[in-house]
Design a protein around this motif. Sequence first.
Motif, mmCIF file in Angstrom:
data_model
loop_
_atom_site.group_PDB
_atom_site.id
_atom_site.type_symbol
_atom_site.label_atom_id
_atom_site.label_comp_id
_atom_site.label_asym_id
_atom_site.label_seq_id
_atom_site.Cartn_x
_atom_site.Cartn_y
_atom_site.Cartn_z
ATOM 1 N N TYR A 139 -54.837 7.703 -32.451
ATOM 2 C CA TYR A 139 -54.611 9.048 -31.931
ATOM 3 C C TYR A 139 -55.947 9.711 -31.626
ATOM 4 O O TYR A 139 -56.947 9.353 -32.242
ATOM 5 C CB TYR A 139 -53.858 9.873 -32.964
ATOM 6 C CG TYR A 139 -52.464 9.360 -33.239
ATOM 7 C CD1 TYR A 139 -51.383 9.849 -32.513
ATOM 8 C CD2 TYR A 139 -52.231 8.403 -34.207
ATOM 9 C CE1 TYR A 139 -50.104 9.383 -32.758
ATOM 10 C CE2 TYR A 139 -50.951 7.934 -34.459
ATOM 11 C CZ TYR A 139 -49.891 8.433 -33.733
ATOM 12 O OH TYR A 139 -48.627 7.970 -33.975
ATOM 13 N N PRO A 140 -55.998 10.677 -30.733
ATOM 14 C CA PRO A 140 -54.912 11.105 -29.856
ATOM 15 C C PRO A 140 -54.603 10.041 -28.808
ATOM 16 O O PRO A 140 -55.453 9.203 -28.499
ATOM 17 C CB PRO A 140 -55.444 12.383 -29.216
ATOM 18 C CG PRO A 140 -56.928 12.225 -29.243
ATOM 19 C CD PRO A 140 -57.239 11.416 -30.467
ATOM 20 N N LEU A 182 -54.403 18.085 -24.703
ATOM 21 C CA LEU A 182 -54.324 16.802 -24.006
ATOM 22 C C LEU A 182 -53.280 16.869 -22.894
ATOM 23 O O LEU A 182 -53.514 16.401 -21.776
ATOM 24 C CB LEU A 182 -53.997 15.676 -24.991
ATOM 25 C CG LEU A 182 -53.838 14.277 -24.405
ATOM 26 C CD1 LEU A 182 -55.040 13.863 -23.568
ATOM 27 C CD2 LEU A 182 -53.579 13.277 -25.533
ATOM 28 N N LEU A 232 -60.789 12.917 -23.901
ATOM 29 C CA LEU A 232 -59.959 12.991 -25.108
ATOM 30 C C LEU A 232 -59.365 11.661 -25.544
ATOM 31 O O LEU A 232 -59.115 11.452 -26.732
ATOM 32 C CB LEU A 232 -58.824 14.000 -24.876
ATOM 33 C CG LEU A 232 -59.270 15.445 -24.618
ATOM 34 C CD1 LEU A 232 -58.077 16.310 -24.233
ATOM 35 C CD2 LEU A 232 -59.983 16.006 -25.835
ATOM 36 N N VAL A 233 -59.109 10.740 -24.594
ATOM 37 C CA VAL A 233 -58.435 9.482 -24.959
ATOM 38 C C VAL A 233 -59.149 8.235 -24.452
ATOM 39 O O VAL A 233 -58.581 7.146 -24.452
ATOM 40 C CB VAL A 233 -56.952 9.467 -24.492
ATOM 41 C CG1 VAL A 233 -56.142 10.512 -25.226
ATOM 42 C CG2 VAL A 233 -56.843 9.626 -22.988
ATOM 43 N N ALA A 249 -54.175 20.347 -30.372
ATOM 44 C CA ALA A 249 -54.815 19.208 -29.711
ATOM 45 C C ALA A 249 -53.833 18.490 -28.780
ATOM 46 O O ALA A 249 -54.213 18.035 -27.696
ATOM 47 C CB ALA A 249 -55.380 18.237 -30.746
ATOM 48 N N ALA A 250 -52.563 18.385 -29.175
ATOM 49 C CA ALA A 250 -51.552 17.761 -28.308
ATOM 50 C C ALA A 250 -51.367 18.585 -27.035
ATOM 51 O O ALA A 250 -51.282 18.035 -25.934
ATOM 52 C CB ALA A 250 -50.226 17.613 -29.051
ATOM 53 N N CYS A 288 -47.906 13.429 -25.222
ATOM 54 C CA CYS A 288 -49.286 13.468 -25.719
ATOM 55 C C CYS A 288 -49.236 13.697 -27.230
ATOM 56 O O CYS A 288 -48.665 14.687 -27.694
ATOM 57 C CB CYS A 288 -50.050 14.600 -25.039
ATOM 58 S SG CYS A 288 -50.112 14.400 -23.243
ATOM 59 N N TYR A 324 -48.310 13.873 -37.112
ATOM 60 C CA TYR A 324 -48.759 13.961 -35.727
ATOM 61 C C TYR A 324 -47.834 14.871 -34.945
ATOM 62 O O TYR A 324 -46.654 15.002 -35.278
ATOM 63 C CB TYR A 324 -48.824 12.567 -35.089
ATOM 64 C CG TYR A 324 -49.940 11.752 -35.696
ATOM 65 C CD1 TYR A 324 -51.247 11.953 -35.283
ATOM 66 C CD2 TYR A 324 -49.688 10.844 -36.705
ATOM 67 C CE1 TYR A 324 -52.284 11.237 -35.864
ATOM 68 C CE2 TYR A 324 -50.721 10.136 -37.292
ATOM 69 C CZ TYR A 324 -52.015 10.338 -36.862
ATOM 70 O OH TYR A 324 -53.040 9.646 -37.448
ATOM 71 N N ALA A 360 -51.245 13.943 -31.015
ATOM 72 C CA ALA A 360 -52.526 14.275 -31.659
ATOM 73 C C ALA A 360 -52.253 14.740 -33.086
ATOM 74 O O ALA A 360 -51.096 14.936 -33.479
ATOM 75 C CB ALA A 360 -53.255 15.353 -30.865
ATOM 76 N N SER A 361 -53.309 14.951 -33.853
ATOM 77 C CA SER A 361 -53.155 15.328 -35.262
ATOM 78 C C SER A 361 -52.841 16.809 -35.453
ATOM 79 O O SER A 361 -52.481 17.216 -36.553
ATOM 80 C CB SER A 361 -54.401 14.941 -36.060
ATOM 81 O OG SER A 361 -55.530 15.578 -35.506
#
Length: 140
Positions: free
Chosen positions: A39-40, A81, A19-20, A77-78, A70, A124, A72-73
């Motif tokens: 991001y993320p 992660l 993911l990152v 997703a946050a 964490c 975000y 993310a958009s």
Amino acid sequence: MIYDALRTIAGAHAGTTALVGSGSAIRMYAIDMPEDGTYPCIVYQRISSTPRRHLTANSGLATDRFQFTCWASTAKAARELAEQIRQGLDNYVGSSTGTTITSIQHANGTDIGSDSADHEGIRYYGTRMDFMVTYQETIP
């Protein structure tokens, strides 16, 4: 240094790197996200530190609370992660970058949202998680 050890441990988890990114390109930043960060991503920082003591001296062990946020958009997703970070860190025992870690325990977590959009109009979302990290520190 404990910051380097935590970055290495978290960056070794396949779910996190998917993911990152990985290696020197991993989007995991200590204390602040750089202006050119993307991001993320993960931002982590020490919240508190408690050295363990024997009767009159430092024992060499410390327990620090570290917070991982964490970003993310989307909120989903946050959270995804954050779950990968939890899987990579929770219950870890071992050594990394010369630091001996005796315990990493997930302590709590919360979801957060951004109050405003960035310069491109994108909002975000974040998930914060605290971990209690016990490790061998260098005694001066």
